[in-house]
Design a protein around this motif. Structure first.
Motif, PDB file in Angstrom:
ATOM      1  N   UNK A 102     -37.974 -36.842 -84.557  1.00 25.91           N
ATOM      2  CA  UNK A 102     -37.190 -37.918 -83.959  1.00 25.91           C
ATOM      3  C   UNK A 102     -35.760 -37.920 -84.476  1.00 25.91           C
ATOM      4  N   UNK A 103     -35.586 -37.600 -85.772  1.00 24.40           N
ATOM      5  CA  UNK A 103     -34.223 -37.534 -86.317  1.00 24.40           C
ATOM      6  C   UNK A 103     -33.400 -36.469 -85.605  1.00 24.40           C
ATOM      7  N   UNK A 104     -34.034 -35.319 -85.340  1.00 25.85           N
ATOM      8  CA  UNK A 104     -33.311 -34.255 -84.628  1.00 25.85           C
ATOM      9  C   UNK A 104     -33.008 -34.676 -83.204  1.00 25.85           C
ATOM     10  N   UNK A 105     -33.971 -35.305 -82.551  1.00 27.96           N
ATOM     11  CA  UNK A 105     -33.773 -35.724 -81.156  1.00 27.96           C
ATOM     12  C   UNK A 105     -32.650 -36.755 -81.034  1.00 27.96           C
ATOM     13  N   UNK A 106     -32.412 -37.549 -82.086  1.00 31.67           N
ATOM     14  CA  UNK A 106     -31.378 -38.601 -82.031  1.00 31.67           C
ATOM     15  C   UNK A 106     -29.983 -38.099 -82.375  1.00 31.67           C
ATOM     16  N   UNK A 107     -29.842 -36.822 -82.730  1.00 35.63           N
ATOM     17  CA  UNK A 107     -28.508 -36.291 -83.043  1.00 35.63           C
ATOM     18  C   UNK A 107     -27.628 -36.334 -81.787  1.00 35.63           C
ATOM     19  N   UNK A 108     -26.432 -36.853 -81.946  1.00 37.78           N
ATOM     20  CA  UNK A 108     -25.502 -36.998 -80.821  1.00 37.78           C
ATOM     21  C   UNK A 108     -24.735 -35.699 -80.614  1.00 37.78           C
ATOM     22  N   UNK A 109     -24.715 -35.256 -79.347  1.00 37.51           N
ATOM     23  CA  UNK A 109     -23.940 -34.046 -79.015  1.00 37.51           C
ATOM     24  C   UNK A 109     -22.499 -34.441 -78.685  1.00 37.51           C
ATOM     25  N   UNK A 110     -22.368 -35.468 -77.836  1.00 34.03           N
ATOM     26  CA  UNK A 110     -21.023 -35.946 -77.504  1.00 34.03           C
ATOM     27  C   UNK A 110     -21.145 -37.294 -76.800  1.00 34.03           C
ATOM     28  N   UNK A 111     -20.012 -38.005 -76.774  1.00 34.17           N
ATOM     29  CA  UNK A 111     -19.923 -39.278 -76.053  1.00 34.17           C
ATOM     30  C   UNK A 111     -19.243 -39.066 -74.698  1.00 34.17           C
ATOM     31  N   UNK A 112     -19.757 -39.714 -73.677  1.00 32.45           N
ATOM     32  CA  UNK A 112     -19.171 -39.644 -72.330  1.00 32.45           C
ATOM     33  C   UNK A 112     -18.965 -41.059 -71.811  1.00 32.45           C
ATOM     34  N   UNK A 113     -18.284 -41.134 -70.691  1.00 38.55           N
ATOM     35  CA  UNK A 113     -18.051 -42.449 -70.087  1.00 38.55           C
ATOM     36  C   UNK A 113     -19.350 -43.116 -69.686  1.00 38.55           C
ATOM     37  N   UNK A 114     -20.327 -42.304 -69.326  1.00 37.53           N
ATOM     38  CA  UNK A 114     -21.606 -42.862 -68.879  1.00 37.53           C
ATOM     39  C   UNK A 114     -22.554 -43.142 -70.034  1.00 37.53           C
ATOM     40  N   UNK A 115     -22.198 -42.736 -71.246  1.00 34.01           N
ATOM     41  CA  UNK A 115     -23.065 -43.007 -72.399  1.00 34.01           C
ATOM     42  C   UNK A 115     -23.085 -41.850 -73.384  1.00 34.01           C
ATOM     43  N   UNK A 116     -24.002 -41.941 -74.338  1.00 33.34           N
ATOM     44  CA  UNK A 116     -24.138 -40.938 -75.392  1.00 33.34           C
ATOM     45  C   UNK A 116     -25.163 -39.895 -74.979  1.00 33.34           C
ATOM     46  N   UNK A 117     -24.824 -38.619 -75.213  1.00 31.91           N
ATOM     47  CA  UNK A 117     -25.763 -37.534 -74.926  1.00 31.91           C
ATOM     48  C   UNK A 117     -26.346 -37.054 -76.247  1.00 31.91           C
ATOM     49  N   UNK A 118     -27.665 -37.166 -76.376  1.00 31.64           N
ATOM     50  CA  UNK A 118     -28.376 -36.753 -77.575  1.00 31.64           C
ATOM     51  C   UNK A 118     -29.157 -35.476 -77.315  1.00 31.64           C
ATOM     52  N   UNK A 119     -29.575 -34.827 -78.406  1.00 30.57           N
ATOM     53  CA  UNK A 119     -30.347 -33.593 -78.268  1.00 30.57           C
ATOM     54  C   UNK A 119     -31.650 -33.868 -77.534  1.00 30.57           C
ATOM     55  N   UNK A 120     -32.261 -35.027 -77.801  1.00 30.38           N
ATOM     56  CA  UNK A 120     -33.520 -35.351 -77.122  1.00 30.38           C
ATOM     57  C   UNK A 120     -33.377 -35.490 -75.628  1.00 30.38           C
ATOM     58  N   UNK A 121     -32.147 -35.732 -75.133  1.00 27.72           N
ATOM     59  CA  UNK A 121     -31.931 -35.844 -73.688  1.00 27.72           C
ATOM     60  C   UNK A 121     -31.921 -34.469 -73.022  1.00 27.72           C
ATOM     61  N   UNK A 122     -31.602 -33.415 -73.798  1.00 22.19           N
ATOM     62  CA  UNK A 122     -31.408 -32.078 -73.215  1.00 22.19           C
ATOM     63  C   UNK A 122     -32.415 -31.034 -73.697  1.00 22.19           C
ATOM     64  N   UNK A 123     -33.265 -31.416 -74.631  1.00 20.45           N
ATOM     65  CA  UNK A 123     -34.200 -30.422 -75.183  1.00 20.45           C
ATOM     66  C   UNK A 123     -35.468 -31.122 -75.642  1.00 20.45           C
ATOM     67  N   UNK A 124     -36.510 -30.336 -75.738  1.00 27.26           N
ATOM     68  CA  UNK A 124     -37.792 -30.826 -76.240  1.00 27.26           C
ATOM     69  C   UNK A 124     -37.889 -30.453 -77.719  1.00 27.26           C
ATOM     70  N   UNK A 125     -37.967 -31.441 -78.593  1.00 20.13           N
ATOM     71  CA  UNK A 125     -38.042 -31.211 -80.045  1.00 20.13           C
ATOM     72  C   UNK A 125     -39.496 -31.392 -80.483  1.00 20.13           C
ATOM     73  N   UNK A 126     -40.043 -30.380 -81.140  1.00 24.08           N
ATOM     74  CA  UNK A 126     -41.449 -30.437 -81.554  1.00 24.08           C
ATOM     75  C   UNK A 126     -41.664 -29.576 -82.795  1.00 24.08           C
ATOM     76  N   UNK A 127     -42.815 -29.770 -83.413  1.00 16.93           N
ATOM     77  CA  UNK A 127     -43.184 -28.941 -84.566  1.00 16.93           C
ATOM     78  C   UNK A 127     -43.672 -27.581 -84.083  1.00 16.93           C
ATOM     79  N   UNK A 128     -43.291 -26.529 -84.838  1.00 13.25           N
ATOM     80  CA  UNK A 128     -43.727 -25.183 -84.501  1.00 13.25           C
ATOM     81  C   UNK A 128     -43.955 -24.368 -85.756  1.00 13.25           C
ATOM     82  N   UNK A 129     -43.892 -23.049 -85.616  1.00  7.63           N
ATOM     83  CA  UNK A 129     -44.106 -22.147 -86.756  1.00  7.63           C
ATOM     84  C   UNK A 129     -43.231 -20.926 -86.596  1.00  7.63           C
ATOM     85  N   UNK A 130     -42.864 -20.330 -87.745  1.00  6.40           N
ATOM     86  CA  UNK A 130     -42.077 -19.101 -87.708  1.00  6.40           C
ATOM     87  C   UNK A 130     -42.852 -17.989 -87.014  1.00  6.40           C
ATOM     88  N   UNK A 131     -42.094 -17.079 -86.403  1.00  9.20           N
ATOM     89  CA  UNK A 131     -42.729 -15.925 -85.776  1.00  9.20           C
ATOM     90  C   UNK A 131     -43.480 -15.121 -86.825  1.00  9.20           C
TER      91      UNK A 131
END
Length: 552
Positions: free
Chosen positions: A239-268
């Protein structure tokens, strides 16, 4: 010179006994401190580089990582061999140095060359010097079992609880973690949403890199006190990663969670570990080069026992390789042979000498010679292993030779010179045989000296055998002219000589064979020549191998 040593020993008996007592204490102390391992350390001074190149094929690793490193590492002083292996996403470069090169100096040279060339390597390549270890340094292996933990949880337990504790132990170079899954936070971009928002992958990457960390914000003074202010920005969950702000726009704030799916994974993963057909998480304890293997293993076992109460319920450590088992087996076998050889020597002394006092005097040289050998091994940096203890076991039968000669001659002279001064008789008896006894022992020692000229792998493997034998025989020779005359003066009695039964039975047969050989020496020469030829033919046709088959 030998006469003066014998004379001094007999005239200063209290001093010799005191020195022998101190020798025994020093030898016992040295034996307790000797590094113990199954085999002697045979690896050369070696520096290994492990470089990780994610996503690169072996051909790319060879061309873009290995070759630039090889070109830079060539020409290091005292370098003897350099070899490299390129695998998928990994480059392994090993540099061997000439015997006697200080390993820390060698690592410094390699580190300086690596720093010079690192800027020319691809940005994704990372790695460096491997721990100071050898091929024989892996001495404790275990898996994490039970507790219904997932592979990710077992790997986290190994990486964040067990591994840091074990790495603090003296003699441990590293703890390798294998198998399982290493937890990561995965950010999976939504290309459609990113296009609509006008955000590129680089902007997404920069947002994560610039907004995932804590920073200082000065101090607030309050009278004589000052409060340190810091800005908390480090991400701790998805959730902390998803709440990171990418930039501010006139229509609102764009966060990483708005543009990507953040989840737990594992190294290759490039491989896996299995035990009994199921995936497992494995830890391998790697010892420093030259460390006392048994002490390291004891420390690892104690640390794991200390950590056990903190493990989740049902979790246990299953050890499947413990070097101490091999050490105890190898050293125990040699120790058993050593004890058996000592017992046999004592029995044979009683049988052949036919005088328990003389047998006791001769037997006393065994423990003192062994303790003196341990002291010399400690001084010269040898470890107690299969080869050095094996050399001591080989020398047991030869250790008593000089003492037997001195004692038997003393017994005979005491029997022939009843009523004379006992010390003078023993002094003359010891002096009579001093020169031939010393010559015979030194000849045996010189026979083993060529083993000390061996170089490389064979030298490291076989020189402990020769050194242990030379130490044992040299100590026995010195004690035969110092301690044995003193013990002879203390325990032997005049008129106490009796021909042993076995000698009375053997001497007539021996005399007949000796007379036959003297009368017909040509027959003896022919038999000896045939024996030599048969031995030569057998040597040519017998199978040859550098090492015997060993089952750990």
């Amino acid at each position: 010179m030998l006469d003066r040593i014998i004379g001094f020993s007999l005239s200063q008996r209290s001093f010799i006994l005191g020195a022998a007592f101190l020798l025994a204490l020093a030898g016992a102390w040295s034996a307790s401190l000797l590094p113990i391992d199954a085999f002697p350390e045979i690896a050369p001074t070696q520096v290994k580089l492990i470089m990780k190149a994610p996503g690169m094929t072996p051909e790319e690793v060879e061309a873009r990582v290995v070759r630039p490193l090889e070109m830079e590492l060539l020409g290091i002083p005292n370098q003897s061999v350099m070899r490299a292996t390129a695998k998928y996403a990994i480059a392994d470069i090993t540099i061997d140095f000439e015997e006697g090169t200080d390993v820390y100096w060698a690592r410094q040279q390699v580190s300086e060359r690596l720093t010079t060339v690192s800027d020319t390597l691809p940005a994704t390549v990372e790695g460096g010097l491997a721990p100071i270890s050898t091929a024989l340094s892996e001495l404790f292996m275990f898996t994490i079992e039970g507790g219904d933990l997932s592979l990710e949880e077992r790997r986290s337990l190994l990486d964040w609880v067990i591994r840091p504790r074990l790495r603090t132990l003296p003699g441990v170079a590293d703890v390798n973690s294998l198998g399982g899954r290493v937890r990561t936070f995965d950010i999976v971009p939504d290309e459609t949403a990113m296009t609509d928002a006008g955000v590129s992958v680089d902007q997404l990457y920069n947002a994560v890199m610039l907004n995932n960390g804590n920073d200082g914000a000065g101090r607030i003074s309050d009278g004589e006190e000052a409060l340190v202010v810091r800005s908390l920005g480090s991400a701790e969950n998805e959730q902390d990663i998803a709440n990171i702000v990418i930039r501010n726009t006139d229509s609102g704030v764009i966060r990483i969670g708005d543009l990507a799916d953040v989840k737990l994974g594992a190294l290759t993963r490039y491989g896996s570990v299995t035990r009994d057909g199921a995936e497992a998480v494995e830890g391998i304890v790697v010892a420093l080069k030259g460390a006392d293997a048994r002490m390291v293993v004891n420390g690892v076992e104690a640390a794991l026992e200390e950590l056990r109460p903190s493990f989740p319920d049902g979790v246990n450590i299953e050890v499947f390789y413990n070097r101490s088992d091999l050490i105890n087996s190898a050293v125990g076998t040699v120790t058993q042979a050593l004890i058996m050889a000592t017992v046999l020597v004592v029995i044979l002394l009683v049988i052949f000498l036919g005088n328990w006092r003389a047998a006791l005097v001769v037997t006393m040289i065994l423990p003192f010679s062994a303790l003196a050998t341990f002291l010399l091994m400690r001084v010269f940096g040898l470890s107690a292993n299969l080869m050095s203890l094996g050399g001591l076991a080989i020398a047991i039968g030869m250790i008593v030779d000089s003492a037997i000669v001195v004692t038997e001659n003393a017994v005979q002279r005491l029997d022939e010179s009843k009523g004379h001064n006992k010390l003078h008789i023993i002094y003359r008896a010891a002096c009579e045989v001093a020169l031939p006894t010393a010559a015979g022992t030194l000849i045996i020692c010189f026979v083993f000296l060529p083993l000390l000229t061996l170089e490389g792998l064979e030298g490291k493997l076989f020189s402990p055998v020769a050194l242990a034998i030379v130490f044992a025989l040299g100590s026995a020779l010195f004690l035969a002219f110092t301690l044995i005359p003193v013990f002879a003066a203390m325990f032997l009695k005049a008129g106490n000589r009796r021909e042993a039964l076995v000698m009375r039975l053997m001497i007539p047969t021996y005399e007949r064979l000796l007379n036959l050989a003297i009368r017909r020496p040509s027959v003896l020469y022919i038999v000896a020549l045939i024996s030599v030829l048969a031995a030569a033919v057998s040597y040519i046709n017998v199978g040859k191998s550098f090492m015997p088959t060993m089952n750990e």
